[in-house]
Design a protein around this motif. Structure first.
Motif, PDB file in Angstrom:
ATOM      1  N   VAL A   1      41.666 154.290 109.430  1.00 38.53           N
ATOM      2  CA  VAL A   1      41.567 154.469 110.885  1.00 38.53           C
ATOM      3  C   VAL A   1      42.385 155.695 111.270  1.00 38.53           C
ATOM      4  O   VAL A   1      43.582 155.782 110.968  1.00 38.53           O
ATOM      5  N   THR A   2      41.733 156.629 111.953  1.00 39.57           N
ATOM      6  CA  THR A   2      42.426 157.859 112.367  1.00 39.57           C
ATOM      7  C   THR A   2      42.703 157.902 113.861  1.00 39.57           C
ATOM      8  O   THR A   2      43.518 158.692 114.318  1.00 39.57           O
TER       9      THR A   2
ATOM     10  N   GLN B   1      43.815 154.554 119.188  1.00 39.30           N
ATOM     11  CA  GLN B   1      43.370 153.940 120.431  1.00 39.30           C
ATOM     12  C   GLN B   1      42.440 152.751 120.191  1.00 39.30           C
ATOM     13  O   GLN B   1      42.435 151.777 120.931  1.00 39.30           O
ATOM     14  N   GLU B   2      41.650 152.830 119.106  1.00 41.35           N
ATOM     15  CA  GLU B   2      40.698 151.748 118.839  1.00 41.35           C
ATOM     16  C   GLU B   2      41.379 150.478 118.326  1.00 41.35           C
ATOM     17  O   GLU B   2      40.745 149.429 118.220  1.00 41.35           O
ATOM     18  N   LEU B   3      42.679 150.564 118.050  1.00 38.90           N
ATOM     19  CA  LEU B   3      43.413 149.385 117.566  1.00 38.90           C
ATOM     20  C   LEU B   3      44.031 148.570 118.694  1.00 38.90           C
ATOM     21  O   LEU B   3      44.567 147.481 118.448  1.00 38.90           O
TER      22      LEU B   3
ATOM     23  N   ARG C   1      39.939 149.888 107.885  1.00 40.50           N
ATOM     24  CA  ARG C   1      38.893 148.944 108.276  1.00 40.50           C
ATOM     25  C   ARG C   1      37.986 148.709 107.082  1.00 40.50           C
ATOM     26  O   ARG C   1      37.867 149.561 106.195  1.00 40.50           O
ATOM     27  N   VAL C   2      37.293 147.568 107.096  1.00 39.71           N
ATOM     28  CA  VAL C   2      36.362 147.243 106.014  1.00 39.71           C
ATOM     29  C   VAL C   2      34.934 147.465 106.496  1.00 39.71           C
ATOM     30  O   VAL C   2      34.570 147.064 107.596  1.00 39.71           O
ATOM     31  N   GLY C   3      34.113 148.089 105.632  1.00 41.51           N
ATOM     32  CA  GLY C   3      32.687 148.252 105.924  1.00 41.51           C
ATOM     33  C   GLY C   3      32.369 149.592 106.540  1.00 41.51           C
ATOM     34  O   GLY C   3      33.210 150.271 107.131  1.00 41.51           O
ATOM     35  N   GLY C   4      31.098 149.987 106.387  1.00 41.57           N
ATOM     36  CA  GLY C   4      30.617 151.178 107.071  1.00 41.57           C
ATOM     37  C   GLY C   4      30.439 152.401 106.206  1.00 41.57           C
ATOM     38  O   GLY C   4      29.704 153.312 106.569  1.00 41.57           O
TER      39      GLY C   4
ATOM     40  N   GLU D   1      51.427 157.723 112.175  1.00 39.01           N
ATOM     41  CA  GLU D   1      51.270 158.447 110.906  1.00 39.01           C
ATOM     42  C   GLU D   1      52.074 157.795 109.777  1.00 39.01           C
ATOM     43  O   GLU D   1      51.818 158.068 108.600  1.00 39.01           O
ATOM     44  N   ASP D   2      53.034 156.928 110.138  1.00 42.10           N
ATOM     45  CA  ASP D   2      53.810 156.229 109.110  1.00 42.10           C
ATOM     46  C   ASP D   2      53.098 154.980 108.589  1.00 42.10           C
ATOM     47  O   ASP D   2      53.571 154.333 107.654  1.00 42.10           O
TER      48      ASP D   2
END
Length: 402
Positions: free
Chosen positions: A334-335, A338-340, A306-309, A300-301
């Motif tokens: 990005v919220t 995990q996807e990072l 991401r770019v696009g979409g 959260e800090d």
């Protein structure tokens, strides 16, 4: 000679003169070579001592070095005229398919320019490999000294923009946008320094030369104001570019060169492995001499985008019958941390999200672990301490570091 990753051989010039991609070898200096394909060239003969076992080594009498020297002489004459007339020096674009020796030619021309007293700018448009920094970047760096055989290109003050993808086909609009941003900054730098202006530029291109790739190449030539185009190892591309540029930009000189004899065609798997090595070298150094720091931060800090979409326009704002399309330059926060996992994040100099695609990046971190319960991410950074900014740009490809 070819030396695989993880192995090393040592080269020493005992007598005569020799060079590696235009960098002169000093007598008795011991040069370590590992994870590289290296060509040692001599104009008048030399004696070399090699310690260790290369994976492949051979001697060849056939070489395009004479043609490369002629190209340098032509560029040098242009630089002399530019300095005398206080004009822009040659901006040279090296283009061709993958694995024909484009990067090698760029190094040779850069080194010859430096040895002649110039300070050219090197711009790398090949986001798939990344010779200046990690893959997924459009980057440029001043070259004021011969390129070190062991350490490669100087990376003290590169200008870097992060596409976050290994190929422009993932987001061609972003690629175009970042080429334009880079060109604008390089123009300003050239105008502020007469030596830089007269020295000109050497530009390395990607190996995608058909259809959309060809259109992106033309866009780069126009945007960077290249006036010399060197086509390496592709007759069809030479015919295409010379014919089209003759009509649209007659001042641009298009020249054809043979592919370098020592290049090896790499498979897709080898190219992916090379990308991983480039990321490892960014954090650990090419001789494992660096000590990156593993650190943990609360997600959260951080502000990760991401770019696009995103939608380009609401349906109500479109003509009847038209459908809304995705905005390729839309920034989305990005919220889900995990996807990072296992991705590279660019640390941006941007003071606010709206400027993420306009401002160059400060460096990169690699996401090693994500703790969803604690809401933290563990990342590898080049050095310990707080990040220069909490504004981050996420990449779209994963790299699994050991």
């Amino acid at each position: 000679m070819e030396v695989d990753w993880g192995k090393q051989v040592h080269l020493q010039l005992l007598e005569g003169e020799a060079e590696v991609f235009g960098t002169a070898l000093d007598l008795r200096e011991r040069v370590s070579i590992g994870g590289q394909k290296v060509a040692v060239y001599t104009w008048r003969g030399c004696t070399l001592q090699l310690t260790g076992e290369p994976d492949l080594m051979y001697t060849s009498d056939e070489t395009p070095m004479g043609q490369y020297l002629n190209i340098h002489d032509g560029l040098d004459a242009r630089r002399q005229d530019a300095r005398k007339d206080r004009k822009e020096g040659p901006r040279t674009f090296v283009v061709g398919p993958t694995d024909v020796g484009k990067s090698t030619l760029c190094k040779i021309l850069l080194n010859y320019a430096v040895r002649a007293g110039w300070a050219p700018t090197f711009a790398d448009m090949d986001i798939g490999q990344g010779s200046i920094t990690v893959p997924g970047c459009i980057a440029a760096t001043p070259v004021e000294a011969p390129i070190d055989v062991e350490d490669g290109l100087p990376t003290d003050a590169p200008l870097v923009y992060y596409t976050g993808t290994p190929t422009p086909s993932d987001n061609p609009a972003l690629y175009r946008h970042l080429v334009e941003r880079l060109a604008a900054v390089l123009d300003l730098r050239a105008q502020s320094d007469p030596q830089v202006k007269a020295s000109g530029m050497i530009v390395n291109s990607m190996g995608w030369i058909v259809e959309l790739g060809y259109e992106l190449l033309k866009h780069t030539i126009e945007t960077l104001k290249c006036d010399v185009v060197l086509v390496v190892g592709d007759e069809r591309l030479y015919s295409q570019l010379s014919g089209e540029l003759k009509r649209t930009a007659p001042a641009v000189q298009v020249l054809k060169l043979p592919r370098s004899g020592g290049v090896v065609v790499r498979s897709r798997e080898l190219r992916q492995a090379a990308r991983k090595v480039r990321v490892e070298e960014y954090f650990y150094g090419n001789r494992k001499e660096l000590s990156p720091a593993s650190q943990t931060a609360r997600f959260e800090d951080l502000q990760v985008y991401r770019v696009g979409g995103g939608p380009r326009a609401p349906s109500s704002a479109l003509p009847i019958g038209a459908t809304s399309v995705a905005d390729p330059l839309k920034l989305t926060r990005v919220t889900n941390p995990q996807e990072l996992l296992y991705t590279l994040l660019a640390v941006s100099h941007a003071p606010q999200p709206e400027l993420l695609l306009s401002v160059n990046v400060a460096g990169f971190i690699y996401v090693q672990d994500v703790d969803a319960v604690k809401g933290t991410i563990t990342y590898l950074a080049p050095c310990a301490g707080p990040l220069p900014s909490s504004m981050l740009l996420a990449g779209a490809f994963k790299t699994y570091l050991d």
